[in-house]
Scaffold this motif. Structure first.
Motif, mmCIF file in Angstrom:
data_model
loop_
_atom_site.group_PDB
_atom_site.id
_atom_site.type_symbol
_atom_site.label_atom_id
_atom_site.label_comp_id
_atom_site.label_asym_id
_atom_site.label_seq_id
_atom_site.Cartn_x
_atom_site.Cartn_y
_atom_site.Cartn_z
ATOM 1 N N ILE A 186 0.842 -1.201 0.000
ATOM 2 C CA ILE A 186 0.000 0.000 0.000
ATOM 3 C C ILE A 186 0.877 1.250 0.000
ATOM 4 C CG2 ILE A 186 -1.649 1.356 1.354
ATOM 5 C CD1 ILE A 186 -2.787 -1.326 2.359
ATOM 6 N N SER A 187 1.962 1.213 0.748
ATOM 7 C CA SER A 187 2.842 2.374 0.852
ATOM 8 C C SER A 187 3.568 2.675 -0.454
ATOM 9 C CB SER A 187 3.874 2.152 1.955
ATOM 10 O OG SER A 187 3.231 2.032 3.193
ATOM 11 N N HIS A 188 3.783 1.665 -1.275
ATOM 12 C CA HIS A 188 4.525 1.830 -2.529
ATOM 13 C C HIS A 188 3.639 1.421 -3.702
ATOM 14 C CE1 HIS A 188 8.028 2.539 -0.100
ATOM 15 N NE2 HIS A 188 7.798 1.419 0.555
ATOM 16 N N THR A 189 2.628 2.224 -3.958
ATOM 17 C CA THR A 189 1.686 1.956 -5.028
ATOM 18 C C THR A 189 2.380 2.090 -6.375
ATOM 19 O OG1 THR A 189 -0.070 2.862 -3.673
ATOM 20 C CG2 THR A 189 -0.529 2.632 -6.008
ATOM 21 N N GLU A 190 2.093 1.136 -7.267
ATOM 22 C CA GLU A 190 2.660 1.196 -8.610
ATOM 23 C C GLU A 190 1.996 2.319 -9.395
ATOM 24 O OE1 GLU A 190 2.077 -2.569 -10.454
ATOM 25 O OE2 GLU A 190 3.317 -3.616 -8.997
ATOM 26 N N PRO A 191 2.789 3.184 -9.999
ATOM 27 C CA PRO A 191 2.179 4.265 -10.780
ATOM 28 C C PRO A 191 1.588 3.728 -12.084
ATOM 29 C CG PRO A 191 4.566 4.386 -10.893
ATOM 30 C CD PRO A 191 4.224 3.286 -9.934
ATOM 31 N N GLY A 192 0.581 4.401 -12.563
ATOM 32 C CA GLY A 192 -0.017 4.013 -13.838
ATOM 33 C C GLY A 192 -1.321 3.281 -13.667
ATOM 34 N N SER A 193 -1.267 2.027 -13.304
ATOM 35 C CA SER A 193 -2.470 1.198 -13.204
ATOM 36 C C SER A 193 -2.889 1.039 -11.735
ATOM 37 C CB SER A 193 -2.212 -0.162 -13.826
ATOM 38 O OG SER A 193 -1.132 -0.787 -13.175
ATOM 39 N N VAL A 194 -3.287 2.124 -11.127
ATOM 40 C CA VAL A 194 -3.597 2.149 -9.699
ATOM 41 C C VAL A 194 -4.831 1.307 -9.395
ATOM 42 C CG1 VAL A 194 -4.214 3.652 -7.775
ATOM 43 C CG2 VAL A 194 -2.513 4.394 -9.441
ATOM 44 N N LYS A 195 -5.850 1.418 -10.234
ATOM 45 C CA LYS A 195 -7.090 0.692 -9.989
ATOM 46 C C LYS A 195 -6.855 -0.820 -10.035
ATOM 47 C CE LYS A 195 -11.916 0.996 -11.309
ATOM 48 N NZ LYS A 195 -12.873 1.630 -12.215
ATOM 49 N N VAL A 196 -6.114 -1.279 -11.009
ATOM 50 C CA VAL A 196 -5.793 -2.707 -11.129
ATOM 51 C C VAL A 196 -4.913 -3.151 -9.968
ATOM 52 C CG1 VAL A 196 -4.615 -4.418 -12.570
ATOM 53 C CG2 VAL A 196 -6.014 -2.647 -13.634
ATOM 54 N N LEU A 230 -4.397 -6.224 -4.965
ATOM 55 C CA LEU A 230 -4.027 -6.175 -3.554
ATOM 56 C C LEU A 230 -5.165 -6.687 -2.681
ATOM 57 C CD1 LEU A 230 -1.762 -4.571 -1.624
ATOM 58 C CD2 LEU A 230 -3.795 -3.219 -1.218
ATOM 59 N N LYS A 231 -6.382 -6.231 -2.959
ATOM 60 C CA LYS A 231 -7.549 -6.647 -2.190
ATOM 61 C C LYS A 231 -7.809 -8.141 -2.356
ATOM 62 C CE LYS A 231 -12.485 -5.841 -1.793
ATOM 63 N NZ LYS A 231 -13.650 -5.159 -2.332
ATOM 64 N N SER A 232 -7.727 -8.635 -3.579
ATOM 65 C CA SER A 232 -7.981 -10.063 -3.798
ATOM 66 C C SER A 232 -6.894 -10.923 -3.159
ATOM 67 C CB SER A 232 -8.105 -10.367 -5.291
ATOM 68 O OG SER A 232 -6.869 -10.217 -5.943
ATOM 69 N N ASP A 233 -5.637 -10.490 -3.218
ATOM 70 C CA ASP A 233 -4.551 -11.240 -2.571
ATOM 71 C C ASP A 233 -4.762 -11.308 -1.062
ATOM 72 O OD1 ASP A 233 -3.365 -11.575 -5.030
ATOM 73 O OD2 ASP A 233 -1.789 -10.071 -4.699
ATOM 74 N N PHE A 234 -5.104 -10.184 -0.463
ATOM 75 C CA PHE A 234 -5.313 -10.141 0.980
ATOM 76 C C PHE A 234 -6.495 -11.016 1.387
ATOM 77 C CE2 PHE A 234 -7.019 -8.007 4.842
ATOM 78 C CZ PHE A 234 -5.937 -8.246 5.674
ATOM 79 N N ASN A 235 -7.593 -10.920 0.645
ATOM 80 C CA ASN A 235 -8.779 -11.709 0.974
ATOM 81 C C ASN A 235 -8.521 -13.205 0.841
ATOM 82 O OD1 ASN A 235 -10.334 -9.494 1.608
ATOM 83 N ND2 ASN A 235 -11.230 -9.332 -0.430
ATOM 84 N N THR A 236 -7.837 -13.634 -0.200
ATOM 85 C CA THR A 236 -7.577 -15.067 -0.373
ATOM 86 C C THR A 236 -6.652 -15.601 0.705
ATOM 87 O OG1 THR A 236 -5.814 -14.588 -1.971
ATOM 88 C CG2 THR A 236 -7.997 -15.104 -2.860
#
Length: 90
Positions: free
Chosen positions: A55-65, A70-76
């Protein structure tokens, strides 16, 4: 910035909740299951650290993806830990 802060707070809350459940289960578990539950505890701590750093180092460009993944990885991962805890609790 406030959304990232809230996301970090939510991740901390959920990981603290799961870690607390691990501690409670280890107190009530049989001796042979305690080591497996402590491994689950370490797994949730490492997951929390990984997600917060992502979360602290968000990839620039495709933020929504990036945040969807990130959400799906955490949930699984959290669901997998809950399933393992349920198996060990039986």
């Amino acid at each position: 910035m406030a959304n990232r802060r809230n996301l970090k707070k939510n991740v901390n809350y959920i990981s603290d909740l799961v870690a607390g459940l691990c501690i409670v289960e280890s107190m009530n578990a049989k001796e042979e299951n305690r080591e497996a539950i402590s491994q689950l505890f370490l797994q949730i701590v490492n997951l929390r650290r990984d997600i917060i750093s992502r979360i602290s180092h968000t990839e620039p460009g495709s933020v929504k993806v990036f945040y969807k993944k990130l959400k799906s990885d955490f949930n699984t991962e959290v669901e997998a830990i809950f399933k393992k805890l349920e198996e060990l609790g039986k």
